[in-house]
Design a protein around this motif. Structure first.
Motif, PDB file in Angstrom:
ATOM      1  N   ASN A 652       0.822  -1.203   0.000  1.00 55.41           N
ATOM      2  CA  ASN A 652       0.000   0.000   0.000  1.00 55.41           C
ATOM      3  C   ASN A 652       0.862   1.263   0.000  1.00 55.41           C
ATOM      4  O   ASN A 652       1.551   1.560   0.974  1.00 55.41           O
ATOM      5  CB  ASN A 652      -0.923   0.009   1.222  1.00 55.41           C
ATOM      6  N   THR A 653       0.793   2.020  -1.079  1.00 48.84           N
ATOM      7  CA  THR A 653       1.513   3.299  -1.182  1.00 48.84           C
ATOM      8  C   THR A 653       0.551   4.480  -1.199  1.00 48.84           C
ATOM      9  O   THR A 653       0.991   5.625  -1.336  1.00 48.84           O
ATOM     10  CB  THR A 653       2.354   3.323  -2.476  1.00 48.84           C
ATOM     11  N   ALA A 654      -0.739   4.226  -1.078  1.00 49.85           N
ATOM     12  CA  ALA A 654      -1.753   5.282  -1.177  1.00 49.85           C
ATOM     13  C   ALA A 654      -2.409   5.546   0.177  1.00 49.85           C
ATOM     14  O   ALA A 654      -2.421   4.685   1.063  1.00 49.85           O
ATOM     15  CB  ALA A 654      -2.819   4.899  -2.208  1.00 49.85           C
ATOM     16  N   LYS A 655      -2.976   6.730   0.306  1.00 51.34           N
ATOM     17  CA  LYS A 655      -3.704   7.127   1.507  1.00 51.34           C
ATOM     18  C   LYS A 655      -5.169   7.383   1.162  1.00 51.34           C
ATOM     19  O   LYS A 655      -5.523   7.580   0.005  1.00 51.34           O
ATOM     20  CB  LYS A 655      -3.085   8.388   2.113  1.00 51.34           C
ATOM     21  N   ASP A 656      -5.991   7.389   2.181  1.00 50.37           N
ATOM     22  CA  ASP A 656      -7.391   7.809   2.053  1.00 50.37           C
ATOM     23  C   ASP A 656      -8.140   6.972   1.019  1.00 50.37           C
ATOM     24  O   ASP A 656      -8.716   7.494   0.067  1.00 50.37           O
ATOM     25  CB  ASP A 656      -7.477   9.302   1.701  1.00 50.37           C
ATOM     26  N   HIS A 657      -8.142   5.658   1.210  1.00 50.10           N
ATOM     27  CA  HIS A 657      -8.841   4.791   0.253  1.00 50.10           C
ATOM     28  C   HIS A 657      -9.229   3.480   0.926  1.00 50.10           C
ATOM     29  O   HIS A 657      -8.813   3.180   2.049  1.00 50.10           O
ATOM     30  CB  HIS A 657      -7.963   4.536  -0.977  1.00 50.10           C
ATOM     31  N   ARG A 658     -10.031   2.700   0.203  1.00 52.62           N
ATOM     32  CA  ARG A 658     -10.467   1.386   0.682  1.00 52.62           C
ATOM     33  C   ARG A 658     -10.322   0.377  -0.446  1.00 52.62           C
ATOM     34  O   ARG A 658     -10.687   0.637  -1.592  1.00 52.62           O
ATOM     35  CB  ARG A 658     -11.931   1.439   1.129  1.00 52.62           C
ATOM     36  N   LEU A 659      -9.794  -0.807  -0.116  1.00 49.89           N
ATOM     37  CA  LEU A 659      -9.640  -1.885  -1.090  1.00 49.89           C
ATOM     38  C   LEU A 659     -10.501  -3.069  -0.668  1.00 49.89           C
ATOM     39  O   LEU A 659     -10.414  -3.535   0.472  1.00 49.89           O
ATOM     40  CB  LEU A 659      -8.173  -2.311  -1.188  1.00 49.89           C
ATOM     41  N   ARG A 660     -11.321  -3.547  -1.605  1.00 51.01           N
ATOM     42  CA  ARG A 660     -12.145  -4.724  -1.355  1.00 51.01           C
ATOM     43  C   ARG A 660     -11.955  -5.727  -2.487  1.00 51.01           C
ATOM     44  O   ARG A 660     -11.539  -5.377  -3.592  1.00 51.01           O
ATOM     45  CB  ARG A 660     -13.636  -4.352  -1.266  1.00 51.01           C
TER      46      ARG A 660
END
Length: 887
Positions: A652-660
């Motif tokens: 994970n290199t990103a902020k402010d997100h959701r992975l499903r």
């Protein structure tokens, strides 16, 4: 704040409380929030004040228990909830009377089996803060009309029919805080508070709670109540306690109380403040919790109980220490992931401490039991044969691919010897060639990794430490038909003839990017999604395993997707796919995806956080800068398994997100089922009309299931507690793997950069197709078994009283789920627990030694009646605990 900062405030509060009790005889009582840990934490600093605390408890001025801590119910296991009650009762009993109230002031939803659990613990009243009426922030009642209950009081019933009186904090648990002493101010205060409380109370007795989070006690409370009595001579202001209050309420309850059944999850609200998204905040904490709970309740306790039956003392003290250390991570603001970063630094340490103790107990128990297993059959293979035992403590018979490390050709040495020379001796006389056999002498397919010669040591009970050098091997093989709550024995036979150790040519790979066994076929598509064909039901599940990434401008409590945000998915994007394992007993593919996703939310989010813009009013969107999100997925299929196992690695290199991950079931149904606390809860897929939140995520413990009469798909996870069944035509299960957010939320500005979960994150999950209807129960048992690893122990070649393959507690019951096996601390009896997965009656059969007495118990391990006949009838959704006394 971090724990120790709060600890200091706790000490100040209790000191102030003791001083107030001593100086003010009219200050009658104080409720210690339904837990015992506050006293434990206080006495850690002031152990000399134990007698003072005990005197106040004996006098009824301090109310202690029934819990050890105030837990989050949905993110802690059924057994953790039970241990919480058991330990809370045991601790409270040493001080005085136990507060027999089911106290859930701020749980983020309440478990459906609460009434049954409380009734079995001798508790007939629950007091809770969330989950029933349409409420806003901190349970502020928005509209008194059209509610689930017209009163604060209601009857709360579990699926089995158990009932308790439920009392809701309709005006929150701080509705009597900071009572004014000044008459003019007090008049305004009381006019408002009395009117609001009368609005919902079903009797004349109005409950006002004098205190709140982070608040010192009100030392002038007696004077404030004296002023109130003068202002309102027609009211009786009583500095009371819960026991007296509940008794008074029960004497005047009306006949028209509402009956509420099952879970209280705030489903008849606008959906924004159910706080369900705490289930996906800091997923790594949930995963550590699942590992820790499983280690204690499904491995350490059963093995210690089995060893106890063979003559070894049960480690009650160490087991309780491990449980307490774990449960110190179970308060809702802790396990829910909605605190400042420092809290989680300490939580990781507590998990490590608890698991170190649990692992040591497991090793000790397994070695003790293994020494009593008859391994003499392997003597015919030569003196270098290395025996080991595989333990299956999941409660379900199964086959499993096992990986373990063994050591052979040990050479112990002392301080006078040259370790380099010892190393060379072992290296010269040992090797990594050989073959594996089971206790029938059959040779098994096995993958061997030679780890070479390495240092090790033993710490004997009767002499100084014993260092050694030994040759180490890592073995991977399939252990077939491991008995439930039992063991099977194997041996590695060193041999230089490589021909006899060569594996067979059998394979589960049947075509390019296709693997299959007797039960299912899996085909991987070019974009990395896959289809699964269930041979038992003749049904196909397609487009499984697509990943979906969206923005999140909410907080640790609540997910909020930016307006206009469009999901980024792996659908149609070519993936890198390669075969990584191809053995007779398991096949696996590795699937690599790279998604380009926004690096963060735009700069407006930071401004909105700093100025405390309520999350629903935020206008920030995702930034234009893109970063790679690398996802590596391993899907594996075992020869004897009905399930596909999946391991996802997210860099994970990103902020402010959701992975499903999206899992279409192909089933359109109004209901679905989720594993919860001692039940598989039936839930509606489409929310109530008043639900406004576009997201309808839910809690789960081990799995979620969507099924019809003839087909179904169960998605199981290890420490993955949030899912959503989408309102599409495909019955898609969306399983949350990662949520990255940067603020706590709630009432202030608290930045939480660690909650962005940057770096490597791992998720383990499994897919289990089934034939729907009653066939689903086999899938549920497979989901439970999936979460419990086998235990292995190397042992010598020796005779023993236990056969090489053995079950210590065989049982049967199609709809039944195994929960725990442990020893009663008071009488030494074996205590075993199951629960009925169905909402219809079922039966449980238990095979024990002939010279054993079986009896019914409650969750507090108190005998209620003898078991007269088998099978044992179990009511719908019943929790059944059986005590076993050796005769």
């Amino acid at each position: 704040m971090p724990y120790e900062a709060h600890h200091v405030k706790l000490i100040e509060t209790i000191n102030s409380l003791i001083e107030t009790f001593e100086s003010d005889p009219d200050f009658k009582s104080f409720y210690l929030d339904g837990q015992t840990i506050v006293v434990e934490d206080y006495l850690q600093v002031y152990p000399e004040k134990r007698e003072i605390i005990q005197r106040l408890c004996d006098a009824g001025k301090l109310s202690l228990g029934p819990w050890y801590i105030l837990q989050d119910e949905f993110l802690t296991s059924g057994e953790a909830n039970v241990r919480n009650l058991q330990i809370g009762h045991r601790d409270a009993r040493t001080f005085g009377p136990i507060s027999k109230i089911g106290y859930f002031p701020d749980s983020f939803g309440n478990m459906g089996q609460a009434a049954q659990i409380l009734q079995q613990a001798g508790i007939d009243t629950a007091i809770f803060g969330r989950g029933v009426k349409a409420t806003g922030f901190n349970n502020r009642v928005v509209d008194a009309s059209d509610q689930e209950s017209p009163y604060s009081e209601l009857i709360w019933q579990s699926p089995d029919g158990s009932k308790v009186l439920g009392i809701l904090f309709a005006n929150w648990y701080n509705n009597g805080m900071e009572i004014p002493v000044d008459p003019d101010t007090a008049k305004s205060y009381w006019d408002h508070r009395i009117a609001r409380t009368r609005q919902y109370a079903s009797t004349r007795h109005l409950l006002l709670m004098n205190g709140c989070d982070h608040q010192p006690i009100q030392t002038d409370l007696s004077e404030a109540l004296r002023v109130a009595r003068e202002l309102y001579p027609d009211c009786d202001f009583i500095h009371s306690n819960y026991d007296d209050y509940i008794k008074a309420v029960k004497n005047e309850l009306p006949d028209d109380l509402t009956l509420t059944t099952g879970e209280l999850r705030g489903q008849h609200t606008d959906g924004w403040y159910s706080l369900v998204n705490t289930a996906s905040a800091r997923v790594y904490i949930k995963q550590l919790n699942q590992q820790n709970q499983t280690l204690l309740e499904k491995i350490a306790e059963p093995l210690a109980a089995i060893a106890h039956g063979l003559g070894k003392a049960y480690p009650h003290g160490l087991m309780q220490y491990a449980w307490k250390t774990l449960m110190q991570n179970h308060p809702h603001d802790s396990i829910c992931g909605c605190s400042v970063d420092e809290v989680y630094h300490e939580m990781k340490t507590r998990f490590a401490k608890s698991m170190e103790v649990g692992s040591a107990l497991i090793t000790d128990s397994a070695r003790f039991i293994s020494a009593k297993v008859d391994t003499s059959i392997f003597a015919s293979f030569g003196e270098d044969a290395t025996a080991f035992v595989v333990y299956n403590t999941s409660g379900y018979s199964s086959s499993s691919v096992v990986t373990l490390e063994i050591e052979w050709s040990h050479r112990f040495f002392n301080q006078s010897e040259d370790p380099s020379a010892v190393f060379k001796q072992v290296s010269d006389r040992s090797h990594g060639e050989g073959y594996l056999v089971n206790s029938q002498g059959d040779r098994l397919d096995c993958t061997v990794e030679d780890l070479g010669v390495r240092f090790g040591y033993e710490l004997p009970n009767d002499r100084f430490r014993q260092p050694y050098m030994a040759h180490a091997l890592r073995l991977t093989f399939e252990a077939k038909s491991l008995p439930a709550l039992g063991l099977a024995t194997f041996a590695w036979i060193p041999a230089m003839d490589t021909a006899i150790s060569k594996s067979s040519s059998d394979t589960l790979i049947t075509d390019d990017f296709t693997m299959e066994n007797e039960f299912i076929r899996v085909i991987v598509a070019q974009d990395g999604s896959f289809s699964m064909f269930d041979k038992g039901s003749d049904e196909l599940y397609s487009d499984l395993g697509v990943y979906e990434d969206v923005g999140d401008i909410g907080n640790e409590y609540i997910f909020k997707q930016p307006e206009g945000d469009v999901a980024i998915t792996t659908r149609g994007i070519p993936a890198e796919i390669r075969l990584t394992e191809n053995t007779p007993y398991r096949a696996a593919f590795e699937i690599r995806h790279t998604l380009e996703v926004p690096a963060t939310a735009d700069e407006q989010l930071q401004q909105e956080v700093e100025t405390m813009v309520e999350f629903r009013k935020r206008k920030s969107v995702r930034s234009q800068q893109l970063v790679p999100l690398n996802i590596v997925t391993r899907i594996s299929l075992e020869r004897e398994s009905h399930a596909l196992q999946v391991h996802t690695r997210i860099d994970n290199t990103a902020k402010d997100h959701r992975l499903r991950v999206l899992l279409p079931t192909g089933i359109k149904t109004a209901l679905h089922y989720a594993d919860s606390v001692f039940e598989v809860a039936e839930r509606e897929t489409i929310p109530a009309p008043e639900w406004e939140n576009p997201s309808n995520c839910q809690h789960m413990q081990a799995f979620v299931d969507v099924h019809a009469d003839d087909r179904g798909l169960t998605a199981a996870g290890k420490g993955l507690n949030e899912y959503e069944v989408l309102q599409d035509d495909k019955g898609t299960i969306a399983l949350t793997l990662l949520r990255s957010i940067g603020e706590l939320g709630d009432w202030g500005v608290f930045h939480t950069p660690d909650a962005q979960c940057l770096g490597v994150n791992v998720a383990e999950w499994s897919l289990i197709p089934h034939g729907g209807g009653d066939n689903r129960f086999a899938a549920y048992r497979e989901a439970y078994r999936y979460a419990v690893p086998v235990t292995t122990a190397q042992t010598g070649i020796h005779e023993g009283t236990l056969p090489p393959v053995h079950s210590f507690l065989a049982w049967d019951g199609k709809e039944m789920a195994f929960s725990s096996l442990k020893i009663n601390e008071d009488n030494g009896d074996l205590m075993a627990r199951w629960y009925n997965l169905a909402y219809t009656p079922s039966n449980l059969s238990i095979n024990t030694r002939e010279n054993s007495l079986l009896y019914h118990s409650n969750i507090m391990e108190e005998m209620t009646s003898e078991v007269q006949t088998q099978p044992i009838p179990v009511c719908k959704a019943g929790i059944v605990t059986i005590g076993i006394t050796p005769l």
